[in-house]
Design a protein around this motif. Structure first.
Motif, PDB file in Angstrom:
ATOM      1  N   THR A 214       1.516   5.658   1.933  1.00 29.62           N
ATOM      2  CA  THR A 214       1.681   4.582   0.967  1.00 29.62           C
ATOM      3  C   THR A 214       0.387   4.350   0.198  1.00 29.62           C
ATOM      4  OG1 THR A 214       1.069   2.906   2.617  1.00 29.62           O
ATOM      5  CG2 THR A 214       3.425   3.403   2.353  1.00 29.62           C
ATOM      6  N   LEU A 215       0.543   3.905  -1.030  1.00 31.01           N
ATOM      7  CA  LEU A 215      -0.584   3.507  -1.871  1.00 31.01           C
ATOM      8  C   LEU A 215      -0.357   2.054  -2.259  1.00 31.01           C
ATOM      9  CD1 LEU A 215      -3.143   4.136  -3.511  1.00 31.01           C
ATOM     10  CD2 LEU A 215      -1.658   4.927  -5.362  1.00 31.01           C
ATOM     11  N   SER A 216      -1.252   1.173  -1.817  1.00 34.88           N
ATOM     12  CA  SER A 216      -1.087  -0.253  -2.053  1.00 34.88           C
ATOM     13  C   SER A 216      -2.133  -0.764  -3.034  1.00 34.88           C
ATOM     14  CB  SER A 216      -1.221  -1.025  -0.735  1.00 34.88           C
ATOM     15  OG  SER A 216      -1.242  -2.422  -0.982  1.00 34.88           O
ATOM     16  N   PHE A 217      -1.682  -1.577  -3.978  1.00 33.11           N
ATOM     17  CA  PHE A 217      -2.606  -2.207  -4.905  1.00 33.11           C
ATOM     18  C   PHE A 217      -3.270  -3.435  -4.282  1.00 33.11           C
ATOM     19  CE2 PHE A 217      -0.307   0.541  -7.599  1.00 33.11           C
ATOM     20  CZ  PHE A 217      -1.036   0.730  -8.753  1.00 33.11           C
ATOM     21  N   GLY A 218      -2.709  -3.943  -3.180  1.00 31.47           N
ATOM     22  CA  GLY A 218      -3.329  -5.060  -2.468  1.00 31.47           C
ATOM     23  C   GLY A 218      -3.386  -6.353  -3.248  1.00 31.47           C
TER      24      GLY A 218
ATOM     25  N   ILE B  63      -2.991   7.996  11.957  1.00 32.59           N
ATOM     26  CA  ILE B  63      -2.764   7.943  10.521  1.00 32.59           C
ATOM     27  C   ILE B  63      -4.054   8.131   9.728  1.00 32.59           C
ATOM     28  CG2 ILE B  63      -3.038   5.436  10.250  1.00 32.59           C
ATOM     29  CD1 ILE B  63      -0.487   5.570   8.459  1.00 32.59           C
ATOM     30  N   GLU B  64      -3.963   8.897   8.653  1.00 32.79           N
ATOM     31  CA  GLU B  64      -5.083   9.061   7.733  1.00 32.79           C
ATOM     32  C   GLU B  64      -5.199   7.799   6.888  1.00 32.79           C
ATOM     33  OE1 GLU B  64      -6.163  12.936   5.447  1.00 32.79           O
ATOM     34  OE2 GLU B  64      -4.824  11.801   4.118  1.00 32.79           O
TER      35      GLU B  64
ATOM     36  N   GLY C 116       4.795   7.606  12.656  1.00 31.10           N
ATOM     37  CA  GLY C 116       4.372   8.975  12.417  1.00 31.10           C
ATOM     38  C   GLY C 116       4.107   9.295  10.960  1.00 31.10           C
ATOM     39  N   VAL C 117       4.009   8.241  10.117  1.00 35.91           N
ATOM     40  CA  VAL C 117       3.669   8.445   8.704  1.00 35.91           C
ATOM     41  C   VAL C 117       2.226   8.936   8.616  1.00 35.91           C
ATOM     42  CG1 VAL C 117       3.458   7.304   6.462  1.00 35.91           C
ATOM     43  CG2 VAL C 117       5.328   6.685   8.017  1.00 35.91           C
ATOM     44  N   ASN C 118       1.942   9.748   7.591  1.00 34.37           N
ATOM     45  CA  ASN C 118       0.666  10.466   7.568  1.00 34.37           C
ATOM     46  C   ASN C 118      -0.517   9.690   7.026  1.00 34.37           C
ATOM     47  OD1 ASN C 118       3.023  12.546   6.717  1.00 34.37           O
ATOM     48  ND2 ASN C 118       1.660  13.454   8.237  1.00 34.37           N
ATOM     49  N   GLY C 119      -0.286   8.776   6.071  1.00 33.63           N
ATOM     50  CA  GLY C 119      -1.451   8.178   5.448  1.00 33.63           C
ATOM     51  C   GLY C 119      -1.204   6.797   4.886  1.00 33.63           C
TER      52      GLY C 119
END
Length: 341
Positions: free
Chosen positions: A6-10, A73-74, A41-44
């Motif tokens: 996931t990519l979060s803008f926070g 997790i990365e 088990g998500v990667n990042g």
């Protein structure tokens, strides 16, 4: 697709209806979400970095806290604006987090995205740019940062020092030997993608490209990926680089999903970013089986090894964790993904 995260803008601040999310809430929820994703088990898990905005601006303490609460997790950034950074201090902080996490830091850096202020990096003390967007400062800082994390001696030892004399150049400490292989450059066009390939760093591509020639977004992005990989090979770098792309993807399963994102399926968009015509990728929002077929047709997702889902962090941990779990169970396996265990 080997990996996804996931990519979060926070984002934090007023949410409407008298509700508000504080900066502390935003960071604590990011830690809880990362822990839940780690168990799936998500990667990042990756965070956006923006200064002078109600978003994440100082990612290293947050990433260190995530490292302490997770096992596999990365964790990383997408991206750190190098115009604002002291490259040697960033090298020290990044190495420390990488060592604390057992080598799980993936550091995305770049010139940065459009700001909420005018030339904010100058307020941080980084002046003298001859480029209206500060790209020259960003690349100068990045070059020094790379030298530092590669372990190059950058300061001459003091032979009279009571804390250990000797002669010769001294590197910054701590040093994490594997960090250099997990640095990404966020590229928005073909030139920056080619430059990243020549530098021998991984490629991080977002939900927009600063190009618009009438072709679909995924085709433009896939072309940038091809250019990057060609530049990597021509420069003689060993191995295969990693490539990530970001997408807004929402499996529609519950009534709540349909309430928030039903009807959001739309085509690519065209706009202006920093004075450049820009193509914006579309939002994918559909039932899981439909999503699988749509995503298989996305040329850039097919070319990349890592997919980052942009998530609405304001909706809280439970909602976002359910979105991620649905994607992990009903969409990602059909794209070639297997969970980390």
């Amino acid at each position: 697709m080997k990996r996804f995260g996931t990519l979060s803008f926070g984002h934090y601040g007023p949410l409407g209806g008298g509700r508000s999310l504080s900066a502390a809430d935003s960071m604590l929820q990011a830690i809880d979400l990362a822990q839940g994703m780690d168990e799936l088990g998500v990667n990042g898990v990756y965070v956006r970095v923006h200064h002078f905005a109600r978003q994440q601006s100082s990612p290293m303490p947050l990433l260190a806290a995530i490292a302490a609460r997770t096992e596999r997790i990365e964790m990383g950034t997408g991206v750190i604006d190098m115009r604002y950074e002291n490259p040697l201090y960033l090298a020290e902080e990044a190495a420390a987090v990488d060592l604390l996490s057992g080598g799980r830091l993936a550091l995305g850096v770049s010139r940065g995205s459009p700001e909420t202020v005018v030339r904010g990096y100058e307020v941080f003390g980084y002046t003298g740019s001859e480029d209206p967007r500060g790209a020259d400062i960003a690349r100068e800082h990045f070059d020094l940062f790379l030298r530092a994390i590669e372990g190059e001696g950058l300061a001459e030892r003091d032979p009279t020092s009571p804390f250990g004399g000797g002669t010769g150049p001294q590197r910054v400490e701590p040093h994490s030997p594997g960090l250099r292989s997990r640095v990404w450059w966020g590229a928005g066009n073909r030139d920056s993608a080619e430059w990243a390939g020549r530098k021998g760093v991984n490629l991080m591509s977002s939900t927009l490209v600063t190009e618009a020639d009438g072709r679909p977004f995924d085709i433009l992005q896939a072309e940038q990926i091809d250019i990057f990989r060609s530049a990597w090979r021509e420069a003689g770098h060993p191995g295969e680089p990693r490539v990530s792309v970001s997408r807004s993807i929402f499996p529609l399963v519950t009534a709540e999903d349909h309430l928030y994102f039903g009807g959001r399926q739309e085509g690519d968009g065209i706009g202006i970013i920093d004075g450049l015509r820009t193509t914006f990728g579309k939002t994918y929002a559909a039932e899981p089986d439909v999503l699988v077929e749509q995503l298989k047709e996305d040329a850039a997702i097919a070319s990349a090894d890592t997919l980052m889902l942009t998530i609405p962090s304001q909706l809280g941990v439970d909602f976002n964790l359910r979105v991620v779990e649905t994607f992990a169970k009903h969409v990602a396996p059909a794209l070639g993904w297997e969970p980390t265990r």
